[in-house]
Design a protein around this motif. Sequence first.
Motif, PDB file in Angstrom:
ATOM      1  N   MET A   1       0.839  -1.199   0.000  1.00  0.00           N
ATOM      2  CA  MET A   1       0.000   0.000   0.000  1.00  0.00           C
ATOM      3  C   MET A   1       0.870   1.242   0.000  1.00  0.00           C
ATOM      4  SD  MET A   1      -2.918   1.168   2.756  1.00  0.00           S
ATOM      5  CE  MET A   1      -1.719   1.667   3.995  1.00  0.00           C
ATOM      6  N   ASN A   2       0.542   2.193  -0.783  1.00  0.00           N
ATOM      7  CA  ASN A   2       1.254   3.461  -0.775  1.00  0.00           C
ATOM      8  C   ASN A   2       1.125   4.099   0.609  1.00  0.00           C
ATOM      9  OD1 ASN A   2       2.153   6.064  -1.074  1.00  0.00           O
ATOM     10  ND2 ASN A   2       1.048   6.446  -2.976  1.00  0.00           N
ATOM     11  N   ILE A  28      -6.868  -3.450 -11.462  1.00  0.00           N
ATOM     12  CA  ILE A  28      -5.818  -2.443 -11.603  1.00  0.00           C
ATOM     13  C   ILE A  28      -4.589  -2.808 -10.774  1.00  0.00           C
ATOM     14  CG2 ILE A  28      -6.678  -0.942  -9.739  1.00  0.00           C
ATOM     15  CD1 ILE A  28      -5.829   1.452 -11.415  1.00  0.00           C
ATOM     16  N   LEU A  29      -4.789  -3.525  -9.665  1.00  0.00           N
ATOM     17  CA  LEU A  29      -3.657  -3.945  -8.851  1.00  0.00           C
ATOM     18  C   LEU A  29      -2.797  -4.960  -9.596  1.00  0.00           C
ATOM     19  CD1 LEU A  29      -5.387  -4.289  -5.359  1.00  0.00           C
ATOM     20  CD2 LEU A  29      -3.819  -2.497  -6.106  1.00  0.00           C
ATOM     21  N   ASP A  30      -3.461  -5.892 -10.284  1.00  0.00           N
ATOM     22  CA  ASP A  30      -2.712  -6.867 -11.078  1.00  0.00           C
ATOM     23  C   ASP A  30      -2.044  -6.208 -12.275  1.00  0.00           C
ATOM     24  OD1 ASP A  30      -3.472  -8.925  -9.379  1.00  0.00           O
ATOM     25  OD2 ASP A  30      -5.261  -9.406 -10.551  1.00  0.00           O
ATOM     26  N   ALA A  31      -2.751  -5.287 -12.902  1.00  0.00           N
ATOM     27  CA  ALA A  31      -2.230  -4.662 -14.118  1.00  0.00           C
ATOM     28  C   ALA A  31      -0.987  -3.823 -13.843  1.00  0.00           C
ATOM     29  CB  ALA A  31      -3.311  -3.804 -14.756  1.00  0.00           C
ATOM     30  N   LEU A  39       0.746   3.693  -8.067  1.00  0.00           N
ATOM     31  CA  LEU A  39      -0.266   4.330  -8.902  1.00  0.00           C
ATOM     32  C   LEU A  39      -1.611   3.631  -8.723  1.00  0.00           C
ATOM     33  CD1 LEU A  39      -1.131   6.376 -11.042  1.00  0.00           C
ATOM     34  CD2 LEU A  39      -0.294   4.792 -12.797  1.00  0.00           C
ATOM     35  N   ALA A  40      -1.600   2.317  -8.668  1.00  0.00           N
ATOM     36  CA  ALA A  40      -2.838   1.572  -8.446  1.00  0.00           C
ATOM     37  C   ALA A  40      -3.466   1.948  -7.111  1.00  0.00           C
ATOM     38  CB  ALA A  40      -2.563   0.072  -8.502  1.00  0.00           C
ATOM     39  N   SER A  41      -2.644   2.012  -6.063  1.00  0.00           N
ATOM     40  CA  SER A  41      -3.170   2.377  -4.743  1.00  0.00           C
ATOM     41  C   SER A  41      -3.705   3.802  -4.713  1.00  0.00           C
ATOM     42  CB  SER A  41      -2.075   2.216  -3.680  1.00  0.00           C
ATOM     43  OG  SER A  41      -1.686   0.875  -3.549  1.00  0.00           O
ATOM     44  N   LEU A  42      -2.993   4.700  -5.377  1.00  0.00           N
ATOM     45  CA  LEU A  42      -3.463   6.083  -5.428  1.00  0.00           C
ATOM     46  C   LEU A  42      -4.780   6.193  -6.178  1.00  0.00           C
ATOM     47  CD1 LEU A  42      -0.044   7.822  -6.150  1.00  0.00           C
ATOM     48  CD2 LEU A  42      -1.439   8.146  -4.098  1.00  0.00           C
TER      49      LEU A  42
END
Length: 262
Positions: A1-2, A28-31, A39-42
Amino acid sequence: MNPHTLPHTLSLGRARLAAIEGSADASILDALGDIAPDLASLAIGFVYGEIYPRAGLSLPERQLVTVAALAAMGGLAPQLEFHLAGALNVGCQPAELVEAMIHLAVYAGFPAALNGIAAARAVFARAGVVVAAAAARPAAAGSRYEAGLARLREIDGEAGVRVIASLQDIAPDLGRFIIEFAFGDIYARPGLDLASRELVTVAALAAMGSATPQLKVHMHGLLNVGGTRQQLVEAIIQIAAYAGFPRAINAALAAREVVAAH
């Protein structure tokens, strides 16, 4: 996690994203996991955890705004397909999404509308959705021009009429096409009510960022047909996530003028 993403917004974002994606596993987490996990976490924490839960627009309305913005900007087929599928998951009707893409022919051009329809076709095929073609409403009594002009006055009021008048000395046929095609043909179609059409129009014009005078006309139009100031502001905030903050700021400044004058 960011570490800069608050845990509660990330948790809230995951829940909202799950409703849109129709899955508890955020794709999006996998991608982005191998290249830009922050970036996914944001995105999850801010876009889905802070913007999407805001009052003022329903979840289907937010998805309609999002697909209109993405389709109008062009070149974003993966994200457009993702959000078209999300729109289905949160209750948008397939015919509404098709009609939104058709509506964009007026404001983003036929290529954007055709690409939007292609994206919708792909999404519907994966979901097993069959859409019956919507027939245009029967023409109103009188000429196509008269019907379109009446609808223009109903939606955009004198601001729209002034736009048409401004074309008389240089491109009067363009003004006629706007009245006959945009307002006489497209706005008369079933599938979307007038407030939804104006919400789509505002989202598209704000996201494209290069048509501020027309954006102001349709901000007036949204308020004229029953849209609220809060819906207008929330649509602008929503497109910040998809078209960027500069375009959202410019749209907000335009909205300030419209609300003050309305």
